[in-house]
Design a protein around this motif. Structure first.
Motif, PDB file in Angstrom:
ATOM      1  N   SER A 156     -42.707 -13.782   2.309  1.00 24.63           N
ATOM      2  CA  SER A 156     -42.518 -13.105   1.019  1.00 24.63           C
ATOM      3  C   SER A 156     -41.048 -13.196   0.665  1.00 24.63           C
ATOM      4  CB  SER A 156     -42.965 -11.643   1.095  1.00 24.63           C
ATOM      5  OG  SER A 156     -44.342 -11.545   1.406  1.00 24.63           O
ATOM      6  N   ILE A 157     -40.760 -13.706  -0.555  1.00 22.90           N
ATOM      7  CA  ILE A 157     -39.379 -13.894  -0.977  1.00 22.90           C
ATOM      8  C   ILE A 157     -39.198 -13.278  -2.368  1.00 22.90           C
ATOM      9  CG2 ILE A 157     -39.054 -15.978   0.392  1.00 22.90           C
ATOM     10  CD1 ILE A 157     -39.525 -17.627  -2.123  1.00 22.90           C
ATOM     11  N   GLU A 158     -37.926 -13.171  -2.744  1.00 22.82           N
ATOM     12  CA  GLU A 158     -37.583 -12.581  -4.038  1.00 22.82           C
ATOM     13  C   GLU A 158     -36.349 -13.280  -4.572  1.00 22.82           C
ATOM     14  OE1 GLU A 158     -35.687  -8.358  -5.458  1.00 22.82           O
ATOM     15  OE2 GLU A 158     -37.422  -8.273  -4.132  1.00 22.82           O
ATOM     16  N   SER A 195     -34.852 -13.156   2.898  1.00 29.65           N
ATOM     17  CA  SER A 195     -33.982 -13.996   2.074  1.00 29.65           C
ATOM     18  C   SER A 195     -34.472 -15.437   2.126  1.00 29.65           C
ATOM     19  CB  SER A 195     -32.541 -13.901   2.570  1.00 29.65           C
ATOM     20  OG  SER A 195     -32.457 -14.345   3.917  1.00 29.65           O
ATOM     21  N   ARG A 209     -36.609 -12.767 -12.883  1.00 30.48           N
ATOM     22  CA  ARG A 209     -36.574 -12.369 -11.475  1.00 30.48           C
ATOM     23  C   ARG A 209     -37.995 -12.010 -11.050  1.00 30.48           C
ATOM     24  NH1 ARG A 209     -32.304 -11.663  -8.578  1.00 30.48           N
ATOM     25  NH2 ARG A 209     -33.464 -10.240  -7.217  1.00 30.48           N
ATOM     26  N   ASP A 226     -31.767 -16.995  -4.694  1.00 29.93           N
ATOM     27  CA  ASP A 226     -31.154 -15.683  -4.464  1.00 29.93           C
ATOM     28  C   ASP A 226     -29.748 -15.900  -3.935  1.00 29.93           C
ATOM     29  OD1 ASP A 226     -31.510 -16.494  -1.870  1.00 29.93           O
ATOM     30  OD2 ASP A 226     -32.746 -14.801  -1.245  1.00 29.93           O
ATOM     31  N   GLN A 272     -40.928 -11.742  -7.555  1.00 26.61           N
ATOM     32  CA  GLN A 272     -41.166 -11.563  -6.126  1.00 26.61           C
ATOM     33  C   GLN A 272     -42.453 -12.295  -5.770  1.00 26.61           C
ATOM     34  OE1 GLN A 272     -42.494  -7.756  -3.741  1.00 26.61           O
ATOM     35  NE2 GLN A 272     -40.274  -7.640  -4.070  1.00 26.61           N
ATOM     36  N   ARG A 297     -45.098 -12.956  -2.970  1.00 21.55           N
ATOM     37  CA  ARG A 297     -45.590 -12.352  -1.737  1.00 21.55           C
ATOM     38  C   ARG A 297     -46.712 -13.214  -1.154  1.00 21.55           C
ATOM     39  NH1 ARG A 297     -43.381  -7.396  -1.022  1.00 21.55           N
ATOM     40  NH2 ARG A 297     -44.758  -7.154   0.793  1.00 21.55           N
ATOM     41  N   VAL A 347     -40.022  -8.653   2.700  1.00 19.94           N
ATOM     42  CA  VAL A 347     -39.368  -9.624   1.816  1.00 19.94           C
ATOM     43  C   VAL A 347     -38.106 -10.117   2.501  1.00 19.94           C
ATOM     44  CG1 VAL A 347     -38.296  -9.981  -0.432  1.00 19.94           C
ATOM     45  CG2 VAL A 347     -40.302  -8.504  -0.229  1.00 19.94           C
ATOM     46  N   HIS A 357     -45.028 -10.944  -8.597  1.00 19.08           N
ATOM     47  CA  HIS A 357     -44.627  -9.690  -9.242  1.00 19.08           C
ATOM     48  C   HIS A 357     -43.336  -9.927 -10.015  1.00 19.08           C
ATOM     49  CE1 HIS A 357     -47.607  -7.333  -7.029  1.00 19.08           C
ATOM     50  NE2 HIS A 357     -47.239  -7.990  -5.955  1.00 19.08           N
ATOM     51  N   LEU A 369     -40.086  -8.596 -11.702  1.00 18.17           N
ATOM     52  CA  LEU A 369     -39.208  -7.441 -11.488  1.00 18.17           C
ATOM     53  C   LEU A 369     -38.537  -6.976 -12.770  1.00 18.17           C
ATOM     54  CD1 LEU A 369     -37.507  -8.600  -8.175  1.00 18.17           C
ATOM     55  CD2 LEU A 369     -39.564  -7.220  -8.463  1.00 18.17           C
TER      56      LEU A 369
END
Length: 286
Positions: free
Chosen positions: A204-206, A191, A251, A228, A253, A255, A189, A277, A279
């Motif tokens: 993949s980011i979050e 930035s 929030r 973010d 994620q 992927r 993951v 996903h 969180l």
């Protein structure tokens, strides 16, 4: 008087003869009720007869022989005589699969060694070529990087550092290079600000969904912005991907999302190969 009595006696004798003749015509049968098993007894008898453990429980000799032969055939199917060794079929298949996987991995590493010499399977561990002071410094820096890169073990990070140090790079330069390499590695993951610097098609980011708006095409399920601490980026969820709907302020994620460039700006798209996903949402079984 005498004539009347004689007639009465003749009549009675004739009646007795008729009764004897009728008795001889109809055979007298003794009525004995026939005993038949009940429905429950019939079902239980069939169960006992066809039960796998029914040898000696009412089976005929032919049925017993068929049952024993069936058990022997099942045993022979599971275990076979292979090169004078009694080996289980499943264990043999696993060994063959493992050996084939190792051979394919070695062949791939031999081809990759033409680009990266450290991929050669016959080359030893680079940490064995380091001096004691260098090895101590590498292990110390690997422990520090483990706290920043969660998905990589200390052993894997120390090996990467040792490869660079053996090639002549200083320890600090190796730390910077390995950190940048592993931080943006596939499956990691990253930035949002680093998406534009990654040279691959999936990342993949979050972050937090800050805005959603109405899609301009019926093929798009959702479109909005995810943000973010490093920045924000546009994301698109295609309807064909059949993914879960997200909400503003949530929030998430993302992927294995695909990267797209349009007019000098990068965006990401959730496809059928991607995963979303949440969180913050609890698991339904809790």
């Amino acid at each position: 008087m005498s004539s009347k009595q004689t007639i009465d006696q003749r009549v009675s004798v004739d009646e007795q003869a008729i009764e004897c003749d009728e008795a001889e015509q109809y055979e007298v049968v003794e009525e004995t009720p026939e005993l038949q098993p009940s429905v429950a007894q019939t079902i239980q008898g069939k169960v006992d007869t066809n039960h796998p453990d029914g040898v000696g429980r009412g089976l005929t000799l032919a049925a017993e022989e068929r049952l024993v032969a069936r058990e022997m055939e099942i045993t022979r199917t599971r275990e076979r005589w292979d090169r004078a060794q009694d080996s289980e079929r499943e264990a043999q298949c696993r060994r063959v699969a493992v050996e084939g996987s190792q051979e394919r991995r070695c062949a791939f590493q031999e081809r990759a060694a033409s680009v990266d010499p450290w991929c050669d399977p016959e080359r030893g561990d680079p940490r064995e070529e380091l001096a004691q002071e260098q090895l101590a410094a590498v292990n110390k820096q690997a422990m520090r990087l483990t706290t920043k890169i969660d998905e990589w073990s200390r052993a894997a990070i120390s090996r990467r550092l040792a490869e660079r140090v053996v090639d002549g790079t200083s320890v600090m330069s190796a730390v910077v290079g390995v950190y940048e390499e592993l931080r943006t590695a596939p499956g990691q993951v990253i930035s949002i600000a680093d998406v534009q610097d990654v040279n691959r098609k999936e990342v993949s980011i979050e972050g937090q969904v800050t805005q959603l708006w109405t899609p301009g095409s019926p093929k798009i399920q959702q479109v909005g912005l995810i943000e973010d601490d490093s920045g924000r980026i546009k994301f698109t969820v295609w309807r064909a991907s059949q993914k879960t709907m997200v909400e503003e302020g949530e929030r998430v994620q993302l992927r294995s999302v695909a990267t797209n460039w349009y007019e000098g700006r990068v965006s990401v798209a959730v496809t059928g190969w991607s995963d979303i996903h949440s969180l913050e949402r609890g698991r339904w079984w809790e």
